[in-house]
Each structure stands twice: as structure tokens, then as C-alpha cells.
Design an enzyme around this catalytic site. Structure first.
Site, short mmCIF file in Angstrom:
data_model
loop_
_atom_site.label_atom_id
_atom_site.label_comp_id
_atom_site.label_asym_id
_atom_site.label_seq_id
_atom_site.Cartn_x
_atom_site.Cartn_y
_atom_site.Cartn_z
NE ARG A 180 -3.78 0.37 0.31
CZ ARG A 180 -4.62 0.09 -0.71
NH1 ARG A 180 -4.55 0.78 -1.84
NH2 ARG A 180 -5.50 -0.88 -0.59
NE ARG B 235 -2.32 -4.31 -7.02
CZ ARG B 235 -3.14 -3.57 -6.32
NH1 ARG B 235 -2.72 -2.44 -5.77
NH2 ARG B 235 -4.39 -3.92 -6.14
CG HIS C 197 -2.16 2.99 -8.31
ND1 HIS C 197 -2.18 3.75 -7.17
CD2 HIS C 197 -3.40 2.47 -8.42
CE1 HIS C 197 -3.38 3.69 -6.61
NE2 HIS C 197 -4.14 2.93 -7.35
CG ASP D 20 -11.55 6.45 -7.64
OD1 ASP D 20 -10.71 6.53 -8.53
OD2 ASP D 20 -11.93 5.37 -7.13
CD GLU E 286 -4.04 5.73 -9.70
OE1 GLU E 286 -4.38 4.79 -10.44
OE2 GLU E 286 -4.69 6.03 -8.67
C1 BG6 Z 1 -7.27 3.67 -7.75
C2 BG6 Z 1 -8.71 3.44 -8.09
O1 BG6 Z 1 -6.53 3.71 -8.92
O2 BG6 Z 1 -6.80 2.59 -6.95
C3 BG6 Z 1 -9.50 3.36 -6.79
O3 BG6 Z 1 -9.17 4.49 -8.92
C4 BG6 Z 1 -8.94 2.26 -5.92
O4 BG6 Z 1 -10.87 3.10 -7.09
C5 BG6 Z 1 -7.45 2.52 -5.69
O5 BG6 Z 1 -9.62 2.23 -4.68
C6 BG6 Z 1 -6.74 1.48 -4.84
O6 BG6 Z 1 -6.89 0.20 -5.37
P1 BG6 Z 1 -6.30 -1.05 -4.58
O7 BG6 Z 1 -6.69 -2.27 -5.40
O8 BG6 Z 1 -4.82 -0.88 -4.51
O9 BG6 Z 1 -6.94 -1.03 -3.22
#
Ligand code: BG6
Length: 295
Positions: A71, A97, A167, A210, A269
């Protein structure tokens, strides 16, 4: 497959070791910047230009264990973005990933340190929701700027289509005083409410945000008025940009995201998703690149 080919020689600015959760990590201490890249996901988890503050955000609650994405940092979303359209069991944002990438090159180029990672199809990816033969090369150039480049080659004898995103979680001191400029004039899809017309002002944050901007190659600038720092995100080979902050409720609902951490990050992103997905002819390649600099 080992994390590095046996013959790979590392320059003195690169050290390969074990990071959190015992995962392999390449640590870079170069003349103009430092960085950390986990081989799981070829995941950049830190970049700090010399004399500056960290630019890449990581959650204190990030988990470092198999099958769970990190994360924060720079997750590579490939070969699909978000949930898979037809396979609900397929992992969010694709398999890249979660996969073990190989570090295949590490060199010093002027004052930059350049790492190249490789991922190719495997039995596991060929059994996935995207079963195609491919080669991905990811170049991470660490210096006063951070440059990332993802090159995908189609190794099938038929065309293939994929989505991709770098991302990136950028660190800010206070999201409530942060704005993202450069997307004015571009229509977008708000993932919470649907299609929206273009706005005339930079994006500001006062709730969950978002947004998927498509057909835009614009450079964006993330400015945090509380520190005065501006991060410029300049991209090439990318037609989509996503801007995301989970805000209070969504942050509270994520086990790997601290309740109050949403104030310290914003994702900008660099993508090719939805209508901007890439289709490659047999043997063809496409490269998506982004460069972060501090103003
Ligand atoms: C973003 C999306 O790119 O990633 C969101 O637009 C999403 O909707 C976020 O919640 C995180 O995604 P993840 O799969 O890493 O929890």
C-alpha cells in the site's frame, strides 16, 4: 527464477538485500537521490532527491506478505486496471504488482542510477485472466528526478490488448491544502458519480476523489500550499490519468491504510486504461514513461 541473474554486477550505489517481510529489495544511494525498489512488483517504495524530503508515500500499515499488494509507493497495474471486467476472482489492478520481477541491469549513468526489471509470462500468468505471452521491462532511473518507464512487448502471434498504470502515491503534507493542476479542460469519469464535464480549476480535495481522465497527455503539477512543494509529473506514451484520494470512510475501510493517513498522500496515476487501452500487433512494443521532478 532468482531475483537477479547470477552474472549481474551491481555498482557500489546499489545494494540488494532483504526488506520488510523478508522480501528482496534493491536499495539505491546515488549522488543525487536515494530510492528503494522491492522486486515483488518491481515496486518503488521510496525516492528522495538529495537534500530534499521523501516524495513517494508508503502507508505505515502496508503489509509485506505474498498475495497482498503493498500500500503506497508505485504499484505497477498490468495487464488490467481495477477489477477484471469478467473474472471477479482476478486480483485488482492485475498480476504484475504481485509477481516477482527480476533485476536484470543496474548501472550508473552520469549522476543517475538506473535499474531495469523484467517480467515475462509464466505458468501462473498464462493460467490467469490474461493468458498471453509477453515481456515487460521496467526502467527506474534514480537521481534529482525519478524517471519510470514500462515497456511491454507482445510475444503472441496474434494482437493483444492490455491496460496499464503506474499508480504512484505522492507524499503531501496536507491534502486539504493540495491541488493538482494540468487537467483543467479535460472531461473525466468520477468513479463515484459517473461522467463529468471538464473543469476550469485545478483539482482540490474535500471528499473522496476517484477520477479517470482520458485522452489527456497533460503534464500535471501537485502543489502543497502548506509546504510550497510542487511535484511535476510529466508523462509520455500515456493517454489516461487517474487522481485518487480515499478520504475518511474509504481509508477507514482499508486494513492496510491508517485511518488518518489520507491527509498525507495523493495518487496521480500515469495510465492507459479503458478506451485508452493498448493493443499491440504480434512482436510490437509500447512504452509508457513518467518523470517526477521537484519545483
Ligand atoms: C485507484 C482506483 O486507482 O486505486 C481506486 O481508482 C482504488 O478506485 C485505488 O480504490 C486502490 O486500489 P487497490 O486495489 O490498490 O486497493
Amino acid at each position: 527464477m532468482s531475483a537477479v541473474p547470477p552474472t549481474l554486477e551491481l555498482p557500489s550505489s546499489v545494494e540488494l538485500g532483504l526488506g520488510q517481510g523478508g522480501l528482496a529489495v534493491a536499495r539505491v544511494v546515488g549522488p543525487t537521490g536515494t530510492a528503494e525498489v522491492y522486486l515483488r512488483g518491481a515496486h518503488v517504495t521510496a525516492w528522495t532527491p538529495t537534500g530534499g524530503a521523501p516524495v513517494i508515500w508508503m502507508s505505515e500499515k502496508s503489509q509485506f506478505r505474498p498475495g497482498v499488494p503493498l500500500r503506497g509507493g508505485v504499484p505497477i497495474c498490468f495487464p488490467w486496471f481495477a477489477g477484471h471486467p469478467t473474472d471477479a476472482t482476478a486480483p485488482s489492478h492485475g498480476f504484475a504488482r504481485l509477481a516477482d520481477w527480476q533485476l536484470v541491469e543496474a548501472t550508473e549513468v552520469g549522476t543517475d542510477v538506473v535499474l531495469v526489471f523484467s517480467l515475462t509470462d509464466s505458468e501462473a500468468t498464462r493460467a490467469s485472466a490474461w493468458p498471453h505471452r509477453f515481456e515487460a521491462r521496467y526502467t527506474v532511473s534514480v537521481g534529482a528526478e525519478l524517471a519510470l518507464s514500462l515497456r511491454v512487448t507482445n510475444r503472441e502471434s496474434a494482437p493483444v490488448t492490455y491496460e496499464e498504470a503506474l499508480h504512484t502515491y505522492l507524499a503531501v503534507a496536507d491534502i486539504r491544502q493540495t491541488e493538482v493542476a494540468g487537467l483543467e479542460g479535460a472531461a473525466f469519469t468520477d468513479r463515484l458519480t459517473g461522467p463529468r464535464p471538464a473543469e476550469t480549476e485545478p483539482v482540490r480535495f474535500a471528499a473522496e476523489t476517484d477520477r479517470i481522465y482520458q485522452a489527456t497527455t497533460a503534464t500535471t503539477t501537485v502543489t502543497d500550499a502548506s509546504t510550497g512543494r510542487a511535484i511535476t509529473v510529466a508523462k509520455q506514451g500515456s493517454a489516461s490519468t487517474v487522481v485518487w484520494n480515499p478520504w475518511i470512510d474509504k481509508a477507514a475501510g482499508m486494513a492496510d491504510f491508517g485511518d488518518d493517513e489520507y491527509t498525507g498522500m495523493v495518487c496521480v496515476e500515469t495510465c492507459n486504461i479503458r478506451d485508452d487501452a493498448i493493443t499491440l500487433a504480434p512482436g510490437a512494443s509500447h512504452e509508457l514513461s513518467v518523470r517526477y521532478s521537484i519545483g
